[in-house]
Design a protein around this motif. Structure first.
Motif, PDB file in Angstrom:
ATOM      1  N   ASP A   1       7.085   0.209 -80.030  1.00 36.57           N
ATOM      2  CA  ASP A   1       7.312  -0.494 -78.768  1.00 36.57           C
ATOM      3  C   ASP A   1       7.439  -2.006 -78.941  1.00 36.57           C
ATOM      4  N   MET A   2       7.397  -2.475 -80.172  1.00 35.42           N
ATOM      5  CA  MET A   2       7.460  -3.921 -80.414  1.00 35.42           C
ATOM      6  C   MET A   2       8.866  -4.352 -80.812  1.00 35.42           C
ATOM      7  N   HIS A   3       9.217  -5.573 -80.413  1.00 36.71           N
ATOM      8  CA  HIS A   3      10.470  -6.141 -80.855  1.00 36.71           C
ATOM      9  C   HIS A   3      10.319  -6.508 -82.330  1.00 36.71           C
ATOM     10  N   PRO A   4      11.349  -6.250 -83.148  1.00 34.55           N
ATOM     11  CA  PRO A   4      11.239  -6.547 -84.579  1.00 34.55           C
ATOM     12  C   PRO A   4      10.839  -7.994 -84.893  1.00 34.55           C
ATOM     13  N   SER A   5      11.233  -8.934 -84.058  1.00 39.07           N
ATOM     14  CA  SER A   5      10.881 -10.336 -84.315  1.00 39.07           C
ATOM     15  C   SER A   5       9.392 -10.613 -84.172  1.00 39.07           C
ATOM     16  N   MET A   6       8.651  -9.683 -83.599  1.00 41.09           N
ATOM     17  CA  MET A   6       7.209  -9.876 -83.380  1.00 41.09           C
ATOM     18  C   MET A   6       6.341  -9.054 -84.314  1.00 41.09           C
ATOM     19  N   LEU A   7       6.952  -8.285 -85.194  1.00 40.15           N
ATOM     20  CA  LEU A   7       6.181  -7.437 -86.096  1.00 40.15           C
ATOM     21  C   LEU A   7       5.323  -8.236 -87.066  1.00 40.15           C
ATOM     22  N   TYR A   8       5.639  -9.508 -87.271  1.00 39.09           N
ATOM     23  CA  TYR A   8       4.829 -10.342 -88.167  1.00 39.09           C
ATOM     24  C   TYR A   8       3.381 -10.447 -87.686  1.00 39.09           C
ATOM     25  N   LYS A   9       3.145 -10.207 -86.415  1.00 38.02           N
ATOM     26  CA  LYS A   9       1.787 -10.288 -85.875  1.00 38.02           C
ATOM     27  C   LYS A   9       0.919  -9.133 -86.351  1.00 38.02           C
ATOM     28  N   LEU A  10       1.575  -8.074 -86.834  1.00 35.67           N
ATOM     29  CA  LEU A  10       0.828  -6.906 -87.312  1.00 35.67           C
ATOM     30  C   LEU A  10       0.618  -6.959 -88.818  1.00 35.67           C
TER      31      LEU A  10
ATOM     32  N   GLY B   1      11.289 -24.154 -74.615  1.00 34.56           N
ATOM     33  CA  GLY B   1      11.120 -22.724 -74.472  1.00 34.56           C
ATOM     34  C   GLY B   1      12.272 -22.078 -73.737  1.00 34.56           C
ATOM     35  N   LEU B   2      12.168 -20.781 -73.624  1.00 34.27           N
ATOM     36  CA  LEU B   2      13.121 -19.987 -72.878  1.00 34.27           C
ATOM     37  C   LEU B   2      12.320 -19.247 -71.820  1.00 34.27           C
ATOM     38  N   ALA B   3      12.804 -19.271 -70.569  1.00 35.24           N
ATOM     39  CA  ALA B   3      12.043 -18.706 -69.451  1.00 35.24           C
ATOM     40  C   ALA B   3      12.953 -17.970 -68.482  1.00 35.24           C
ATOM     41  N   PHE B   4      12.351 -17.043 -67.763  1.00 32.36           N
ATOM     42  CA  PHE B   4      13.025 -16.408 -66.637  1.00 32.36           C
ATOM     43  C   PHE B   4      11.969 -15.981 -65.632  1.00 32.36           C
ATOM     44  N   GLN B   5      12.427 -15.689 -64.438  1.00 35.22           N
ATOM     45  CA  GLN B   5      11.522 -15.145 -63.439  1.00 35.22           C
ATOM     46  C   GLN B   5      12.235 -14.061 -62.645  1.00 35.22           C
ATOM     47  N   THR B   6      11.438 -13.145 -62.125  1.00 35.70           N
ATOM     48  CA  THR B   6      11.985 -12.075 -61.314  1.00 35.70           C
ATOM     49  C   THR B   6      12.128 -12.551 -59.871  1.00 35.70           C
ATOM     50  N   ARG B   7      12.777 -11.739 -59.069  1.00 41.11           N
ATOM     51  CA  ARG B   7      12.776 -11.956 -57.627  1.00 41.11           C
ATOM     52  C   ARG B   7      11.373 -11.627 -57.115  1.00 41.11           C
TER      53      ARG B   7
ATOM     54  N   ARG C   1       6.109 -12.580 -57.892  1.00 40.75           N
ATOM     55  CA  ARG C   1       7.175 -12.559 -58.891  1.00 40.75           C
ATOM     56  C   ARG C   1       6.531 -12.718 -60.261  1.00 40.75           C
ATOM     57  N   LEU C   2       7.247 -12.291 -61.272  1.00 37.20           N
ATOM     58  CA  LEU C   2       6.804 -12.444 -62.653  1.00 37.20           C
ATOM     59  C   LEU C   2       7.561 -13.605 -63.264  1.00 37.20           C
ATOM     60  N   CYS C   3       6.843 -14.534 -63.857  1.00 42.30           N
ATOM     61  CA  CYS C   3       7.438 -15.655 -64.585  1.00 42.30           C
ATOM     62  C   CYS C   3       7.121 -15.443 -66.056  1.00 42.30           C
ATOM     63  N   PHE C   4       8.121 -15.572 -66.901  1.00 40.51           N
ATOM     64  CA  PHE C   4       7.955 -15.287 -68.327  1.00 40.51           C
ATOM     65  C   PHE C   4       8.536 -16.436 -69.125  1.00 40.51           C
ATOM     66  N   LYS C   5       7.720 -17.001 -70.026  1.00 42.06           N
ATOM     67  CA  LYS C   5       8.175 -18.128 -70.839  1.00 42.06           C
ATOM     68  C   LYS C   5       7.571 -18.018 -72.228  1.00 42.06           C
ATOM     69  N   GLN C   6       8.392 -18.309 -73.219  1.00 47.11           N
ATOM     70  CA  GLN C   6       7.963 -18.340 -74.612  1.00 47.11           C
ATOM     71  C   GLN C   6       8.664 -19.495 -75.314  1.00 47.11           C
ATOM     72  N   SER C   7       8.124 -19.905 -76.426  1.00 54.35           N
ATOM     73  CA  SER C   7       8.758 -20.914 -77.270  1.00 54.35           C
ATOM     74  C   SER C   7      10.152 -20.440 -77.671  1.00 54.35           C
ATOM     75  N   THR C   8      11.048 -21.399 -77.903  1.00 51.28           N
ATOM     76  CA  THR C   8      12.410 -21.026 -78.306  1.00 51.28           C
ATOM     77  C   THR C   8      12.406 -20.215 -79.597  1.00 51.28           C
ATOM     78  N   LYS C   9      11.405 -20.383 -80.451  1.00 50.89           N
ATOM     79  CA  LYS C   9      11.358 -19.580 -81.677  1.00 50.89           C
ATOM     80  C   LYS C   9      11.158 -18.101 -81.361  1.00 50.89           C
ATOM     81  N   ASN C  10      10.663 -17.803 -80.156  1.00 53.38           N
ATOM     82  CA  ASN C  10      10.481 -16.413 -79.737  1.00 53.38           C
ATOM     83  C   ASN C  10      11.581 -15.946 -78.787  1.00 53.38           C
ATOM     84  N   SER C  11      12.737 -16.618 -78.813  1.00 50.95           N
ATOM     85  CA  SER C  11      13.802 -16.256 -77.878  1.00 50.95           C
ATOM     86  C   SER C  11      14.274 -14.800 -78.026  1.00 50.95           C
ATOM     87  N   PRO C  12      14.297 -14.201 -79.220  1.00 51.26           N
ATOM     88  CA  PRO C  12      14.674 -12.778 -79.270  1.00 51.26           C
ATOM     89  C   PRO C  12      13.727 -11.901 -78.439  1.00 51.26           C
ATOM     90  N   TYR C  13      12.445 -12.237 -78.446  1.00 53.01           N
ATOM     91  CA  TYR C  13      11.476 -11.488 -77.638  1.00 53.01           C
ATOM     92  C   TYR C  13      11.723 -11.722 -76.142  1.00 53.01           C
TER      93      TYR C  13
END
Length: 171
Positions: free
Chosen positions: A162-171, A53-59, A11-23
């Motif tokens: 292909d990037m979410h707008p909230s992450m464009l600051y990294k570029l 943080g905000l997290a989810f996982q797949t089946r 399964r895939l587990c995905f977690k990021q800081s709450t500040k990255n919740s849009p991503y």
């Protein structure tokens, strides 16, 4: 990715800081058909400080086990032998969003869990496939890839769509 000891499928587990919740929501909606529940708030201690943080996982699914087997041997993360084909612009965008940091008007990609040889392989893919000017940076006991400021316009042209707008600051 995880391959639980009580299961034959990953399964895939995905977690990021709450500040990255849009991503997180962006990734969740891409993968939602593999999930049985929505993202949830998670807390803990990270680097000695409280973490929210905000997290989810797949089946757990056979298709994810196939992907897991490309990137893990005996539960150790590796660089797949066909990384040249796998590192598409979409994959590169998600690598940047998940493990990239803007530094000195360039970009650092975290590769700390890989050997020097594996990190060099990743760097070579970036240089050959995407014509990016990159160097290796020593970070503690590991290595990271630095994409120079000179290559940032080229990198932006490859991944921005292909990037979410909230992450464009990294570029």
């Amino acid at each position: 990715m995880q391959l639980p000891s009580d299961s034959k499928n990953a399964r895939l587990c995905f977690k990021q800081s709450t500040k990255n919740s849009p991503y997180v929501w962006f990734v969740f909606f891409i993968l939602s058909h593999y999930c049985s529940s929505f993202p949830h708030v998670t807390t803990g201690i990270r680097k000695g400080k409280p973490f929210s943080g905000l997290a989810f996982q797949t089946r757990q699914l056979p298709c994810l086990t196939d992907i897991y087997n490309l990137f893990y041997i005996n539960k150790i993360k590796i660089v797949s032998s066909n990384i040249y084909e796998l590192l598409t612009p979409v994959a590169l965008a998600h690598w940047i969003m998940g493990d990239g940091s803007a530094v000195n008007k360039g970009l650092v990609l975290c590769t700390d869990s890989f050997s020097l040889e594996e990190t060099t392989l990743l760097l070579n893919v970036l240089v050959i496939k995407y014509e990016l000017d990159c160097t290796l940076w020593k970070q503690g006991s590991g290595w990271r890839i630095y994409i120079t400021r000179r290559s940032m316009p080229n990198l932006r042209s490859i991944v921005t769509k292909d990037m979410h707008p909230s992450m464009l600051y990294k570029l």
